[in-house]
Write a protein that holds these residues in place. Structure first.
Motif, PDB file in Angstrom:
ATOM      1  N   HIS A  98      49.951  37.768  49.971  1.00 37.20           N
ATOM      2  CA  HIS A  98      50.511  38.743  49.018  1.00 37.20           C
ATOM      3  C   HIS A  98      49.519  39.842  48.623  1.00 37.20           C
ATOM      4  O   HIS A  98      49.905  40.774  47.913  1.00 37.20           O
ATOM      5  CB  HIS A  98      51.004  38.029  47.758  1.00 37.20           C
ATOM      6  N   GLY A  99      48.257  39.706  49.023  1.00 36.21           N
ATOM      7  CA  GLY A  99      47.252  40.740  48.720  1.00 36.21           C
ATOM      8  C   GLY A  99      47.136  41.002  47.234  1.00 36.21           C
ATOM      9  O   GLY A  99      47.127  40.077  46.423  1.00 36.21           O
TER      10      GLY A  99
ATOM     11  N   ARG B  68      49.427  38.012  41.922  1.00 31.58           N
ATOM     12  CA  ARG B  68      49.642  37.452  40.577  1.00 31.58           C
ATOM     13  C   ARG B  68      51.110  37.111  40.324  1.00 31.58           C
ATOM     14  O   ARG B  68      51.999  37.923  40.616  1.00 31.58           O
ATOM     15  CB  ARG B  68      49.210  38.461  39.522  1.00 31.58           C
ATOM     16  N   GLY B  69      51.322  35.908  39.783  1.00 34.75           N
ATOM     17  CA  GLY B  69      52.674  35.491  39.417  1.00 34.75           C
ATOM     18  C   GLY B  69      53.506  34.988  40.588  1.00 34.75           C
ATOM     19  O   GLY B  69      54.610  34.498  40.386  1.00 34.75           O
ATOM     20  N   ARG B  70      52.979  35.114  41.820  1.00 33.37           N
ATOM     21  CA  ARG B  70      53.777  34.767  43.002  1.00 33.37           C
ATOM     22  C   ARG B  70      53.582  33.305  43.393  1.00 33.37           C
ATOM     23  O   ARG B  70      52.531  32.718  43.131  1.00 33.37           O
ATOM     24  CB  ARG B  70      53.362  35.638  44.209  1.00 33.37           C
ATOM     25  N   ASP B  71      54.583  32.738  44.081  1.00 35.04           N
ATOM     26  CA  ASP B  71      54.419  31.410  44.680  1.00 35.04           C
ATOM     27  C   ASP B  71      54.275  31.566  46.193  1.00 35.04           C
ATOM     28  O   ASP B  71      53.949  32.661  46.684  1.00 35.04           O
ATOM     29  CB  ASP B  71      55.566  30.474  44.269  1.00 35.04           C
ATOM     30  N   LEU B  72      54.510  30.512  46.941  1.00 35.47           N
ATOM     31  CA  LEU B  72      54.357  30.569  48.404  1.00 35.47           C
ATOM     32  C   LEU B  72      55.706  30.283  49.078  1.00 35.47           C
ATOM     33  O   LEU B  72      55.778  29.656  50.132  1.00 35.47           O
ATOM     34  CB  LEU B  72      53.286  29.558  48.853  1.00 35.47           C
TER      35      LEU B  72
ATOM     36  N   LEU C 259      42.489  25.761  45.495  1.00 34.47           N
ATOM     37  CA  LEU C 259      41.748  26.871  46.110  1.00 34.47           C
ATOM     38  C   LEU C 259      42.376  27.251  47.450  1.00 34.47           C
ATOM     39  O   LEU C 259      42.359  28.422  47.851  1.00 34.47           O
ATOM     40  CB  LEU C 259      40.247  26.544  46.215  1.00 34.47           C
ATOM     41  N   ASP C 260      42.958  26.272  48.132  1.00 35.71           N
ATOM     42  CA  ASP C 260      43.658  26.586  49.389  1.00 35.71           C
ATOM     43  C   ASP C 260      44.899  27.441  49.104  1.00 35.71           C
ATOM     44  O   ASP C 260      45.147  28.440  49.786  1.00 35.71           O
ATOM     45  CB  ASP C 260      44.059  25.294  50.109  1.00 35.71           C
ATOM     46  N   ALA C 261      45.661  27.053  48.083  1.00 39.10           N
ATOM     47  CA  ALA C 261      46.861  27.835  47.729  1.00 39.10           C
ATOM     48  C   ALA C 261      46.468  29.240  47.273  1.00 39.10           C
ATOM     49  O   ALA C 261      47.141  30.228  47.605  1.00 39.10           O
ATOM     50  CB  ALA C 261      47.646  27.116  46.638  1.00 39.10           C
ATOM     51  N   PHE C 262      45.385  29.329  46.515  1.00 38.89           N
ATOM     52  CA  PHE C 262      44.891  30.635  46.044  1.00 38.89           C
ATOM     53  C   PHE C 262      44.544  31.515  47.251  1.00 38.89           C
ATOM     54  O   PHE C 262      44.895  32.708  47.304  1.00 38.89           O
ATOM     55  CB  PHE C 262      43.657  30.398  45.169  1.00 38.89           C
ATOM     56  N   THR C 263      43.866  30.908  48.243  1.00 37.27           N
ATOM     57  CA  THR C 263      43.454  31.654  49.440  1.00 37.27           C
ATOM     58  C   THR C 263      44.683  32.120  50.231  1.00 37.27           C
ATOM     59  O   THR C 263      44.758  33.274  50.659  1.00 37.27           O
ATOM     60  CB  THR C 263      42.546  30.760  50.315  1.00 37.27           C
ATOM     61  N   MET C 264      45.664  31.230  50.384  1.00 37.09           N
ATOM     62  CA  MET C 264      46.893  31.614  51.102  1.00 37.09           C
ATOM     63  C   MET C 264      47.601  32.740  50.369  1.00 37.09           C
ATOM     64  O   MET C 264      48.044  33.720  50.977  1.00 37.09           O
ATOM     65  CB  MET C 264      47.871  30.424  51.180  1.00 37.09           C
TER      66      MET C 264
ATOM     67  N   LEU D 295      46.475  29.593  39.130  1.00 32.88           N
ATOM     68  CA  LEU D 295      46.119  30.567  40.181  1.00 32.88           C
ATOM     69  C   LEU D 295      45.897  31.954  39.568  1.00 32.88           C
ATOM     70  O   LEU D 295      44.991  32.688  39.983  1.00 32.88           O
ATOM     71  CB  LEU D 295      47.208  30.628  41.260  1.00 32.88           C
ATOM     72  N   ASP D 296      46.691  32.288  38.561  1.00 35.25           N
ATOM     73  CA  ASP D 296      46.535  33.604  37.918  1.00 35.25           C
ATOM     74  C   ASP D 296      45.229  33.671  37.102  1.00 35.25           C
ATOM     75  O   ASP D 296      44.548  34.703  37.099  1.00 35.25           O
ATOM     76  CB  ASP D 296      47.736  33.921  37.025  1.00 35.25           C
ATOM     77  N   ILE D 297      44.893  32.564  36.415  1.00 32.49           N
ATOM     78  CA  ILE D 297      43.604  32.558  35.688  1.00 32.49           C
ATOM     79  C   ILE D 297      42.460  32.698  36.702  1.00 32.49           C
ATOM     80  O   ILE D 297      41.473  33.399  36.463  1.00 32.49           O
ATOM     81  CB  ILE D 297      43.442  31.268  34.844  1.00 32.49           C
ATOM     82  N   ALA D 298      42.612  32.035  37.872  1.00 28.94           N
ATOM     83  CA  ALA D 298      41.571  32.153  38.908  1.00 28.94           C
ATOM     84  C   ALA D 298      41.435  33.601  39.392  1.00 28.94           C
ATOM     85  O   ALA D 298      40.332  34.038  39.741  1.00 28.94           O
ATOM     86  CB  ALA D 298      41.881  31.217  40.074  1.00 28.94           C
ATOM     87  N   GLU D 299      42.541  34.352  39.401  1.00 25.83           N
ATOM     88  CA  GLU D 299      42.455  35.788  39.745  1.00 25.83           C
ATOM     89  C   GLU D 299      41.541  36.502  38.738  1.00 25.83           C
ATOM     90  O   GLU D 299      40.693  37.317  39.112  1.00 25.83           O
ATOM     91  CB  GLU D 299      43.839  36.444  39.740  1.00 25.83           C
ATOM     92  N   ASP D 300      41.734  36.184  37.442  1.00 28.37           N
ATOM     93  CA  ASP D 300      40.880  36.800  36.411  1.00 28.37           C
ATOM     94  C   ASP D 300      39.421  36.405  36.631  1.00 28.37           C
ATOM     95  O   ASP D 300      38.512  37.225  36.511  1.00 28.37           O
ATOM     96  CB  ASP D 300      41.299  36.342  34.999  1.00 28.37           C
ATOM     97  N   MET D 301      39.202  35.117  36.942  1.00 33.58           N
ATOM     98  CA  MET D 301      37.832  34.626  37.137  1.00 33.58           C
ATOM     99  C   MET D 301      37.189  35.286  38.363  1.00 33.58           C
ATOM    100  O   MET D 301      35.993  35.549  38.391  1.00 33.58           O
ATOM    101  CB  MET D 301      37.829  33.097  37.300  1.00 33.58           C
ATOM    102  N   SER D 302      38.003  35.534  39.360  1.00 38.90           N
ATOM    103  CA  SER D 302      37.492  36.183  40.567  1.00 38.90           C
ATOM    104  C   SER D 302      37.029  37.609  40.254  1.00 38.90           C
ATOM    105  O   SER D 302      36.018  38.084  40.786  1.00 38.90           O
ATOM    106  CB  SER D 302      38.602  36.139  41.605  1.00 38.90           C
ATOM    107  N   GLU D 303      37.750  38.268  39.339  1.00 35.33           N
ATOM    108  CA  GLU D 303      37.318  39.620  38.927  1.00 35.33           C
ATOM    109  C   GLU D 303      35.981  39.552  38.206  1.00 35.33           C
ATOM    110  O   GLU D 303      35.112  40.406  38.396  1.00 35.33           O
ATOM    111  CB  GLU D 303      38.382  40.270  38.032  1.00 35.33           C
ATOM    112  N   VAL D 304      35.799  38.507  37.390  1.00 37.40           N
ATOM    113  CA  VAL D 304      34.523  38.331  36.679  1.00 37.40           C
ATOM    114  C   VAL D 304      33.387  38.186  37.700  1.00 37.40           C
ATOM    115  O   VAL D 304      32.291  38.735  37.528  1.00 37.40           O
ATOM    116  CB  VAL D 304      34.568  37.078  35.759  1.00 37.40           C
TER     117      VAL D 304
END
Ligand code: CP
Length: 318
Positions: free
Chosen positions: A150-151, A155-159, A140-145, A19-28
């Motif tokens: 957490h806005g 990063r680094g957070r769970d659910l 992708l569902d967990a990433f969206t949640m 999920l954290d790598i996906a945050e980086d990819m989303s910035e790209v």
């Protein structure tokens, strides 16, 4: 990570890492130049034996944004219609130099067979197998949640403590199963709501509550997340299905139930949606809906998965 076959295999730290790598990819993806050179020289084969709009195209976009070459294979119009087997099809495509194979198949377990048979020497990603699993959808569902809840501090957070209600055709849903395992790993609590005919045998052993009355469950739980599942009529024996009218009246997210949700709860659907059956257009298009966000986040997640599987050397991925 060598393959991604199931969310059941993912440890908490691995899931949060993706999920954290996906945050980086989303910035790209928010940059003017959306491409990274990371997978230059690698080849990704999209091997689709079942129809797909979102998953196939987003794996293609993800691979291209990482500069990989992409081969798209669809069983329709291929030699599969002449009787060619999964083994021969996979080996034929692997002979063209596949480093990664993304497979969707109607048979539960087909990606595991491909990964464990030794037929090919490529990383395998499960893009949906029968009624078994759809791990990148759950990610992708967990990433969206995580983003919605957490806005910018995601990063680094769970659910942990998040309440997720998953409603509908649980029996046929690989999305429901992959979400259940991942959400449990990330600390969320899952409540399934479905007609008794659409709950699998054995679901009582799952780490989730099973409810049958949607209005009662909504009043009691007031979930943070409402995830509506697609009614999979193509996999259904008509004898087991409530009528579509009965289904939408008792288990659909209609306008009235949308108003009964907490204003800060989010409405999810993996797509494709049957508007007017499991979800009303007002709910699907409301400010609470994340349906389009889920699609956009799917590219970031698939970039993260391909990056994790295919960058670096094979030894490091084992
Ligand atoms: N959510 C999902 O798997 O959609 P597709 O069938 O369009 O890929």
């Amino acid at each position: 990570m060598r393959h991604l076959l199931s969310t059941r295999d993912l440890l908490r730290d691995d899931a949060i890492g993706l999920l954290d790598i996906a945050e980086d990819m989303s910035e790209v993806q928010n940059r003017e130049v959306k491409k990274l050179p990371t997978l230059r020289g690698k080849t990704v084969v999209n091997l689709f034996f079942e129809d797909s709009t979102r998953t196939r195209t987003s794996f293609e976009v993800a691979a291209k944004r990482l500069s990989a070459d992409v081969i798209n294979f669809s069983a329709k119009g291929s030699s599969v219609s002449k009787g060619e087997s999964l083994k021969d099809t996979a080996q034929t495509l692997a002979a063209m130099g596949a480093d990664g194979v993304v497979i969707r198949h109607s048979a539960s377990g087909a990606p595991q067979v491909l990964a464990q048979s030794g037929w090919i020497d490529a990383g395998v990603v499960n893009a949906g197998d029968g009624t078994h699993e759809h791990p990148t959808q759950a990610l992708l569902d967990a990433f969206t949640m995580r983003r919605r809840i957490h806005g910018d501090a995601a990063r680094g957070r769970d659910l942990d403590g998040v309440s997720v209600m998953i409603v509908g055709d649980v029996l046929h849903s690989r999305v429901a199963r992959s979400n259940l395992w991942l959400l449990e790993t990330l600390g969320a609590h899952v409540t399934f709501v479905a007609p008794a005919t659409l709950v699998p045998v054995g679901a009582s052993t799952w780490p989730a509550d099973i409810r049958y009355d949607l209005d009662a469950a909504l009043a009691e739980v007031q979930p943070d997340v409402m995830m509506m599942l697609r009614i999979q009529q193509e996999r259904m024996n008509a004898a087991f299905f409530p009528t579509t009218r009965e289904y939408s009246r008792q288990w659909g997210l209609d306008d009235e139930r949308l108003l009964a949700l907490r204003p800060d709860s989010i409405v999810m659907h993996p797509g494709p949606m049957n508007r007017g059956l499991e979800i009303s257009s007002r709910a699907a298009d409301s400010a609470q809906s994340t349906v389009i966000e889920q699609v956009a986040n799917g590219v970031s997640i698939r970039m993260a998965v391909l990056y994790s599987l295919l960058s670096g050397d094979r030894e490091a991925r084992s």
